[in-house]
Enzyme design. Structure first.
Site, PDB file in Angstrom:
ATOM      1  CG  ASP A 110     -22.147  19.052 -35.662  1.00 22.34           C
ATOM      2  OD1 ASP A 110     -21.757  18.369 -36.620  1.00 22.34           O
ATOM      3  OD2 ASP A 110     -22.840  18.585 -34.743  1.00 22.34           O
ATOM      4  CB  THR A 140     -26.764  12.546 -36.288  1.00 18.17           C
ATOM      5  OG1 THR A 140     -26.170  13.295 -35.237  1.00 18.17           O
ATOM      6  CG2 THR A 140     -26.823  11.084 -35.903  1.00 18.17           C
ATOM      7  CE  LYS A 165     -24.820  18.695 -30.227  1.00 10.83           C
ATOM      8  NZ  LYS A 165     -24.940  17.460 -31.036  1.00 10.83           N
ATOM      9  NE  ARG A 213     -28.128  13.136 -28.089  1.00  6.11           N
ATOM     10  CZ  ARG A 213     -27.780  13.626 -29.279  1.00  6.11           C
ATOM     11  NH1 ARG A 213     -27.982  14.903 -29.577  1.00  6.11           N
ATOM     12  NH2 ARG A 213     -27.216  12.853 -30.181  1.00  6.11           N
ATOM     13  CD  GLN A 259     -28.523  18.908 -28.058  1.00  5.45           C
ATOM     14  OE1 GLN A 259     -27.925  17.856 -27.835  1.00  5.45           O
ATOM     15  NE2 GLN A 259     -28.890  19.272 -29.258  1.00  5.45           N
ATOM     16  CD  GLU A 318     -25.267  14.685 -32.566  1.00  8.75           C
ATOM     17  OE1 GLU A 318     -24.585  15.524 -33.181  1.00  8.75           O
ATOM     18  OE2 GLU A 318     -26.446  14.888 -32.206  1.00  8.75           O
ATOM     19  CD  GLU A 344     -22.127  15.104 -36.741  1.00  6.11           C
ATOM     20  OE1 GLU A 344     -21.666  15.955 -37.519  1.00  6.11           O
ATOM     21  OE2 GLU A 344     -22.637  15.394 -35.639  1.00  6.11           O
ATOM     22  CG  ASP A 366     -20.716  16.950 -32.229  1.00  3.34           C
ATOM     23  OD1 ASP A 366     -19.632  17.462 -31.909  1.00  3.34           O
ATOM     24  OD2 ASP A 366     -21.810  17.529 -32.105  1.00  3.34           O
ATOM     25  CG  HIS A 411     -30.164  13.197 -36.423  1.00  2.00           C
ATOM     26  ND1 HIS A 411     -30.039  12.537 -35.218  1.00  2.00           N
ATOM     27  CD2 HIS A 411     -29.818  14.492 -36.173  1.00  2.00           C
ATOM     28  CE1 HIS A 411     -29.634  13.392 -34.283  1.00  2.00           C
ATOM     29  NE2 HIS A 411     -29.500  14.577 -34.835  1.00  2.00           N
ATOM     30  CB  THR A 469     -15.893  16.823 -31.850  1.00  2.00           C
ATOM     31  OG1 THR A 469     -17.008  17.566 -31.346  1.00  2.00           O
ATOM     32  CG2 THR A 469     -16.230  16.272 -33.225  1.00  2.00           C
ATOM     33  CE1 TYR A 528     -34.064  22.435 -26.981  1.00  2.00           C
ATOM     34  CE2 TYR A 528     -33.583  23.165 -29.198  1.00  2.00           C
ATOM     35  CZ  TYR A 528     -34.449  22.611 -28.294  1.00  2.00           C
ATOM     36  OH  TYR A 528     -35.702  22.246 -28.693  1.00  2.00           O
ATOM     37  NE  ARG A 541     -39.361  20.838 -33.629  1.00  2.00           N
ATOM     38  CZ  ARG A 541     -38.039  20.623 -33.630  1.00  2.00           C
ATOM     39  NH1 ARG A 541     -37.301  21.051 -32.621  1.00  2.00           N
ATOM     40  NH2 ARG A 541     -37.466  19.973 -34.622  1.00  2.00           N
ATOM     41  CE1 TYR A 573     -30.806  18.098 -35.753  1.00  2.26           C
ATOM     42  CE2 TYR A 573     -32.196  19.685 -36.894  1.00  2.26           C
ATOM     43  CZ  TYR A 573     -32.033  18.695 -35.932  1.00  2.26           C
ATOM     44  OH  TYR A 573     -33.104  18.329 -35.150  1.00  2.26           O
ATOM     45  CD  GLU A 621     -31.467   9.754 -34.692  1.00  2.93           C
ATOM     46  OE1 GLU A 621     -32.036   9.642 -35.779  1.00  2.93           O
ATOM     47  OE2 GLU A 621     -30.245  10.020 -34.596  1.00  2.93           O
TER      48      GLU A 621
END
Lengths: 418, 418
Positions: free
Chosen positions: B125, B346, B250, B234, B237, B198, B200, B230, B132, B254, B241, B141, B127, B360
């Protein structure tokens, strides 16, 4: 437990890795012929593919040994695993009445080529060595933040690449990758200059699962173990791994030893879990001795030179068992399949000579190690052969893993000019 | 390019997803029978497994359609891919002389059950959606550090779990996992409360590779595309992560759409790459129009209610093409195999209604979205059905992907009490 004597005399030597107590499973070929399933006993290999074809081994849902892997046998389940081990132990024991029938099926190990023992369904690599995680964390984040906050609560791992798993003896080509050092203003594409090993043990899932399983169930689902070297490009990793983890840094190759040492053979060497700083949540709690007393060594042999033993440690240095890793792997409901391979994570002890990666041994390149030929290493040089070994020592015998070896070849001149 | 007319009348409707221009490949069964390979044309499916068995389709290295997947066909390579497409197009075109021979092999799509179209070798997968990555990065962040430093230089990705890929229509069980919120003093084991989608597109590798390949080679190696959801926990994660990436977050499932839309069918919808803020390194450089103009929608249907369209975007919002992702995947030398599946990451557009994940859309739960039934969602509620759709619109026709749907069931009461 003491040595079980075999009529295959070489198997009775106290330091031979493959006594009757072991009986590891592999896949071999002779003279370019088709690969067969085999069982190591001393310096010989018992050809169970031909034995099955000739009717000397009767297995449920036969044939199981006519494919070039142990997957079909693993899929038969734990009762069949125990049956075969008991049958082979009886056949190969000193005084066996079937010695004359069996002898024609022995092949000299010196004459064979070894192949992958299983078809790897998927490959997962964990991070369960506390000293390793602490060392790496200290280098990257400082001693205060060495262990990530989640580390003492669950076995951290990531999905690797099954297609990159190779058998011992396969040459390893130094990878190219995108690199950017802390001083560089932009990235470049170049061969890895910090190519490394990771000393690990791999657990092989023999029984599938379709949802969350307990630690005890996970332990019972593991068929056996191999040595595992997760080749790692530290410079590729440093630039790529935030925020989604290692990817191309781990994609070049992972080498495994060719012989699956069964959970049954390792049973006498089970040990309790280490002390826990914080209690594990119920679904990960220790529930019996699921760690193993296996001494582990790493040797580095420069091209044309003698080997140097550069690390010696023990699998009891792991903080999470393979059973706990497998149980954690199932918590979100994903299926596990026959042939799934779980790397333990790098196994380092507390002392400098017990570190399972060059990254740690040379402290990120700041303290190169010196080999017996007088040269130094921070990371792997072209032509170096790296060999892992593992042994569980009993009373007058040892259960060994056989070689886990790879030689690093120079990077391609330019992978995009062919 | 305009509509190619077929003697299968339903295929000629301007809004039908499966006109003669499309001819997507899937695997279906009827009445509990064995799965067959099939090709969608309008409301019908052409049973190529039976056609091959009856001698109406001659393929090299036949039989290729007697297994329950398109893998054997993909392994034949691009010349065979082009041949079959030309043969089927001729057979199904308006005025075809073979209509009477072919008609008996048509099955009504309404009567079939769809299965996985391929055996997934491995699943990766990526990114590669800039909006996204920016949105998620801003939430985690701050806006200053939204995009990771490596993001504009290479397609960041991680290995996922092939065993967890399921076909559209499979129910999805809300996972349990280890959770620890920022306010919690210790982790707990509980059902995910922030379960998400997600949006995709998945690329399917049809031609294997054994070392680094160029972007052009990678483009040519891709057989076709599917929609891909996917499913992502959250809260699992967020805690797991660091530092090795998403793992159990994950691992639940899927979902992919059941029909592989071939690269050939999508050729008229190729678009150039977006503007690059910084030049890509040579081995990742754009070398032709390798992005696709595909409109994408997400619908959420609460149990017993009407659907709400909660997002609409386009695949041109991706910053890296599947070809660039596949090329990057090979840089370190690892082999790619027939049946490897690559998720795009995504796909979100710049506007709020163009976001491809609930994380999001609801801005981490701070701004719940309102559905047509008046209820709100920050994340998925039990009983919700999530459906992705995708269409490439031509002149008076559309090339559609068919459904990518899953209903979320409540978590097991306790996965360790069975």
């Amino acid at each position: 437990m003491s040595l079980k004597r075999s009529w295959v005399a070489s198997a009775n030597a106290a330091d031979h890795p493959f006594p009757l107590n072991n009986l590891p499973y592999g896949v071999f070929s002779t003279g370019g012929g088709m690969p067969h399933c085999g069982v190591a006993i001393g310096d010989m290999i018992l050809d169970v593919t031909t034995m099955e074809a000739d009717g000397l081994l009767k297995l449920p849902q036969a044939p199981v040994f006519q494919a070039h892997s142990w997957n079909a046998f693993m899929a038969l389940g734990p009762a069949a695993w125990a049956d075969l081990r008991a049958t082979l132990t009886g056949m190969l024991a000193e005084g066996s009445s079937t010695q004359q029938d069996i002898e024609p099926y022995l092949v000299a190990a010196a004459d064979v080529q070894m192949h992958m023992p299983i078809t790897v369904a998927e490959y997962t690599d964990f991070y369960a060595g506390r000293h390793h995680a602490t060392n790496v964390g200290t280098m990257f984040r400082g001693a205060e933040n060495a262990l990530p906050p989640n580390w003492l609560h669950m076995p951290i791992g990531y999905n690797g690449r099954a297609s990159s798993v190779v058998v011992s003896g396969t040459d390893i080509r130094r990878p190219w990758g995108q690199l950017k050092g802390p001083e560089d203003d932009k990235p470049r594409f170049a061969p890895s200059a910090r190519f490394d090993i990771e000393l690990e043990i791999g657990a092989i899932v023999g029984t599938p699962s379709a949802g969350p399983i307990t630690v005890q169930e996970a332990f019972d689902n593991i068929f056996g173990y191999v040595l595992l070297n997760d080749w790692s490009a530290r410079d590729i990793q440093a630039w790529e791994y935030q925020p989604l983890g290692p990817f191309q840094a781990k994609a070049t190759a992972t080498t495994i030893s060719p012989w699956i040492v069964t959970a049954a053979a390792l049973a006498p060497f089970r040990r309790d879990a280490p002390a826990r700083d914080v209690a594990l949540l119920d679904h990960l709690k220790d529930c019996g001795p699921m760690f193993y007393n296996i001494t582990l060594d790493v040797r580095l042999t420069p091209q044309g030179e003698h080997p140097s033993t550069i690390a010696s440690t023990n699998a009891t240095e792991l903080y999470y068992s393979a059973a706990q890793q497998l149980a954690h792997h199932t918590t979100a409901g994903g299926p596990m399949r026959v042939g799934d391979l779980l790397g333990s994570g790098t196994i380092s002890g507390p002392e400098k000579h017990q570190r399972g990666s060059l990254l740690e041994m040379s402290w990120g390149g700041q303290e190169p190690i010196t080999l017996t030929d007088g040269t130094t290493r921070s990371f792997i040089a072209d032509g170096d052969t790296l060999a892992l070994s593992g042994n569980a020592d009993g009373d007058g015998f040892t259960v060994g893993f056989g070689p886990c070896v790879g030689t690093v070849l120079p990077a391609l001149e330019n992978p995009y000019t062919r």
